[in-house]
Design an enzyme around this catalytic site. Structure first.
Site, PDB file in Angstrom:
ATOM      1  N   HIS A 261       0.804  -1.195   0.152  1.00 63.01           N
ATOM      2  CA  HIS A 261       0.104   0.008  -0.028  1.00 63.01           C
ATOM      3  C   HIS A 261       0.882   1.038   0.018  1.00 63.01           C
ATOM      4  O   HIS A 261       2.031   1.160   0.469  1.00 63.01           O
ATOM      5  CB  HIS A 261      -0.949   0.154   1.227  1.00 63.01           C
ATOM      6  N   GLU A 319      -7.842  -4.843  -0.080  1.00 62.66           N
ATOM      7  CA  GLU A 319      -8.598  -5.839  -1.240  1.00 62.66           C
ATOM      8  C   GLU A 319      -8.534  -7.335  -0.862  1.00 62.66           C
ATOM      9  O   GLU A 319      -9.039  -8.195  -1.662  1.00 62.66           O
ATOM     10  CB  GLU A 319      -8.006  -5.665  -2.598  1.00 62.66           C
TER      11      GLU A 319
HETATM   12  N1  ACO Z   1       3.964  -7.695  -4.905  1.00 65.03           N
HETATM   13  C1  ACO Z   1       5.344  -7.479  -4.942  1.00 65.03           C
HETATM   14  N2  ACO Z   1       5.922  -6.788  -4.965  1.00 65.03           N
HETATM   15  C2  ACO Z   1       5.422  -5.491  -4.694  1.00 65.03           C
HETATM   16  C3  ACO Z   1       3.943  -5.359  -4.290  1.00 65.03           C
HETATM   17  C4  ACO Z   1       3.282  -6.612  -4.379  1.00 65.03           C
HETATM   18  N3  ACO Z   1       1.985  -6.587  -4.185  1.00 65.03           N
HETATM   19  N4  ACO Z   1       3.726  -3.894  -3.908  1.00 65.03           N
HETATM   20  C5  ACO Z   1       4.769  -3.372  -4.008  1.00 65.03           C
HETATM   21  N5  ACO Z   1       5.877  -4.387  -4.346  1.00 65.03           N
HETATM   22  C6  ACO Z   1       7.153  -3.847  -4.649  1.00 65.03           C
HETATM   23  C7  ACO Z   1       7.595  -3.095  -5.854  1.00 65.03           C
HETATM   24  O1  ACO Z   1       7.671  -3.737  -7.026  1.00 65.03           O
HETATM   25  C8  ACO Z   1       8.706  -2.256  -5.695  1.00 65.03           C
HETATM   26  O2  ACO Z   1       9.800  -2.923  -5.660  1.00 65.03           O
HETATM   27  P1  ACO Z   1      11.315  -2.646  -6.347  1.00 65.03           P
HETATM   28  O3  ACO Z   1      11.286  -0.907  -5.498  1.00 65.03           O
HETATM   29  O4  ACO Z   1      12.233  -3.517  -6.031  1.00 65.03           O
HETATM   30  O5  ACO Z   1      10.876  -2.054  -7.696  1.00 65.03           O
HETATM   31  C9  ACO Z   1       8.496  -1.886  -4.178  1.00 65.03           C
HETATM   32  O6  ACO Z   1       7.608  -2.656  -3.569  1.00 65.03           O
HETATM   33  C10 ACO Z   1       7.993  -0.474  -3.839  1.00 65.03           C
HETATM   34  O7  ACO Z   1       6.593  -0.535  -4.797  1.00 65.03           O
HETATM   35  P2  ACO Z   1       5.554   0.632  -5.201  1.00 65.03           P
HETATM   36  O8  ACO Z   1       5.304   0.310  -6.550  1.00 65.03           O
HETATM   37  O9  ACO Z   1       6.896   1.898  -5.197  1.00 65.03           O
HETATM   38  O10 ACO Z   1       4.731   1.047  -4.134  1.00 65.03           O
HETATM   39  P3  ACO Z   1       3.326   1.905  -4.507  1.00 65.03           P
HETATM   40  O11 ACO Z   1       3.478   2.657  -3.212  1.00 65.03           O
HETATM   41  O12 ACO Z   1       3.437   2.591  -5.509  1.00 65.03           O
HETATM   42  O13 ACO Z   1       2.605   0.676  -4.465  1.00 65.03           O
HETATM   43  C11 ACO Z   1       0.573  -0.350  -4.703  1.00 65.03           C
HETATM   44  C12 ACO Z   1       1.230   0.437  -3.926  1.00 65.03           C
HETATM   45  C13 ACO Z   1       0.264   0.039  -6.038  1.00 65.03           C
HETATM   46  C14 ACO Z   1      -0.555  -0.660  -4.071  1.00 65.03           C
HETATM   47  C15 ACO Z   1       1.482  -1.703  -4.773  1.00 65.03           C
HETATM   48  O14 ACO Z   1       1.804  -2.321  -3.533  1.00 65.03           O
HETATM   49  C16 ACO Z   1       0.809  -3.011  -5.505  1.00 65.03           C
HETATM   50  O15 ACO Z   1       0.954  -2.914  -6.808  1.00 65.03           O
HETATM   51  N6  ACO Z   1       0.001  -3.751  -4.782  1.00 65.03           N
HETATM   52  C17 ACO Z   1      -0.768  -4.884  -5.682  1.00 65.03           C
HETATM   53  C18 ACO Z   1      -2.069  -4.433  -6.046  1.00 65.03           C
HETATM   54  C19 ACO Z   1      -3.178  -3.934  -5.085  1.00 65.03           C
HETATM   55  O16 ACO Z   1      -3.150  -5.011  -4.232  1.00 65.03           O
HETATM   56  N7  ACO Z   1      -3.789  -3.014  -5.218  1.00 65.03           N
HETATM   57  C20 ACO Z   1      -4.921  -2.647  -4.204  1.00 65.03           C
HETATM   58  C21 ACO Z   1      -4.261  -1.474  -3.280  1.00 65.03           C
HETATM   59  S1  ACO Z   1      -5.446  -0.816  -1.934  1.00 65.03           S
HETATM   60  C22 ACO Z   1      -6.485   0.151  -2.982  1.00 65.03           C
HETATM   61  O17 ACO Z   1      -6.110   0.863  -3.767  1.00 65.03           O
HETATM   62  C23 ACO Z   1      -7.988   0.115  -2.555  1.00 65.03           C
END
Ligand code: ACO
Length: 383
Positions: A261, A319
């Site tokens: 998140h 989620e």
């Molecule tokens: N699985 C694997 N790796 C992940 C995940 C995940 N669910 N979430 C983040 N990471 C990793 C990224 O790949 C990144 O790694 P890196 O720096 O080595 O490239 C690091 O963690 C940081 O990720 P960001 O994308 O910078 O984090 P951000 O704050 O933008 O992401 C997000 C938040 C979009 C929710 C992300 O965690 C994600 O894609 N989760 C999966 C989708 C999901 O569950 N969405 C629902 C969110 S809740 C809502 O909106 C109601």
């Protein structure tokens, strides 16, 4: 370089772009307050109408106010025939429910009569009352069934469940759904809420703001994750298969849906509230197999995320248990995100009202990274 601030912040992370009294997130402590109430206290106890009233009036209603407020919304459960016609045309093409909701909401009002404040109030009622009817009617049409007309003797959530199945939902299912609606009703300046506020800030109308917000919500990084999260648990199938499956996904560089998140760096408090509601639901049905599997997958996923992305603190988000709870309530995956949208609409609208009061156009700056020394070349002279 335009504007006075010249530091580009990717994704606007950490940027404070509005003030709100609607919800407060403490991402480090894993706490969420809705209208001043801790989520754990409000969500399982309040009716959805009480929460909507709280967001709009900054206080809980007394019995008379609640009764009047609920009654004021019921006439708007009937949607215009133009909307029903549109949905009937979309259904044979199997257009997704989110797209049907987006298009349907756009047709709920074609009138822009009246003073702004009056029009806003009316638009809010139209979209709050009509959203559930669009989703339920369209879903049934897509399934080859006749829409079920709304009932005004049921609560907002009870009527939504009734219009989907055509059956009396019963108090346990209504409570489970009410807890879900309350849990996701508002969540700070998330992408869809920001979209709604940006549109409102241009002095556009609230229907347009909600249409834009629906478009933002449907992306898989925002509201589109619960379907894939449930698919993942089903594909895993047994606790023994969890680690191999999840490792393979992470090795491929895939994201685990339902984890991570932007704001929470500990477990999303909404996950706990929904996990409790889901457990109650599955226990009542006498089958905890899927719930137990999901708990195991969650534990394994969190351990592996720490191994693959050390220090990122990737934890369960809302989620993951949304998927489990809505599945337990008998919802098909296709309805997960539209149901989220129907609940979040109340939050979007409350933000629209706040934005109206703030009365300030939202217009950030961009950092130009292109060239500035190009010279015009006539078409005939270009390679
Ligand atoms: N699985 C694997 N790796 C992940 C995940 C995940 N669910 N979430 C983040 N990471 C990793 C990224 O790949 C990144 O790694 P890196 O720096 O080595 O490239 C690091 O963690 C940081 O990720 P960001 O994308 O910078 O984090 P951000 O704050 O933008 O992401 C997000 C938040 C979009 C929710 C992300 O965690 C994600 O894609 N989760 C999966 C989708 C999901 O569950 N969405 C629902 C969110 S809740 C809502 O909106 C109601």
């Amino acid at each position: 370089m335009e504007g006075t601030q010249n530091r580009f912040i990717p994704g606007l992370e950490g940027v404070v772009a509005s003030q709100t009294r609607l919800s407060h997130i403490d991402g480090k402590a894993g706490e969420l307050y809705i209208g001043g109430f801790a989520l754990e206290e409000l969500a399982p106890n309040a009716t959805f109408e009480e929460v909507v009233y709280l967001l709009q009036h900054d206080t809980l209603p007394n019995a008379g106010q609640l009764e009047r407020f609920g009654r004021s919304l019921t006439p708007f459960r009937m949607i215009p025939s133009a909307t029903t016609d549109l949905l009937a045309r979309l259904a044979p093409h199997k257009v997704s429910v989110m797209d049907a909701l987006r298009m349907g909401v756009d047709t709920l009002s074609v009138s822009s009569e009246g003073a702004d404040a009056e029009r806003d109030r009316r638009d809010a009622q139209i979209v709050l009352g009509g959203g559930p009817t669009i989703v339920a009617s369209y879903w049934r049409m897509r399934e080859g069934l006749d829409p079920v007309p709304p009932r005004d003797d049921l609560s907002h959530v009870g009527n939504y469940l009734y219009m989907l199945s055509g059956e009396d939902p019963g108090s346990a299912r209504i409570r489970g759904m009410e807890t879900y609606f309350n849990t996701v009703v508002d969540h700070g300046l998330n992408a869809s809420t920001f979209t709604a506020r940006v549109i409102t800030s241009t002095q556009s109308d609230l229907i347009s703001a909600v249409v834009g917000a629906i478009g933002a919500l449907k992306g898989p990084l925002h509201g589109g994750a619960p379907g894939p999260a449930l698919d993942m648990v089903y594909e895993i199938g047994t606790p023994e298969a969890a680690e191999t499956y999840l490792r393979a996904k992470l090795d491929r560089g895939d994201r685990l849906m339902g984890f991570g998140h932007r704001v929470y760096k500990v477990r999303d408090p909404r996950a706990d509230v929904l996990s409790d509601a889901a457990e109650t639901m599955y226990r009542a049905d006498g089958d905890l197999q899927l719930y137990d599997l999901a708990r195991h997958v969650e534990k394994t996923a969190i351990a592996l995320l720490e191994e693959y992305k050390p220090g990122r603190n990737l934890q369960t988000n809302v989620e993951y248990y949304t998927a489990l709870l809505l599945h337990g309530l008998g919802f098909p995956v296709e309805l997960f995100t539209p149901t989220f949208a129907v609940a979040r609409t109340a939050g979007w609208l409350a933000h629209c009202f706040e934005q109206r009061a703030a009365a300030r156009l939202i217009r950030p700056s961009s950092e130009y990274i292109g060239v500035v020394d190009r010279r015009w070349v006539p078409l005939t002279d270009r390679n």
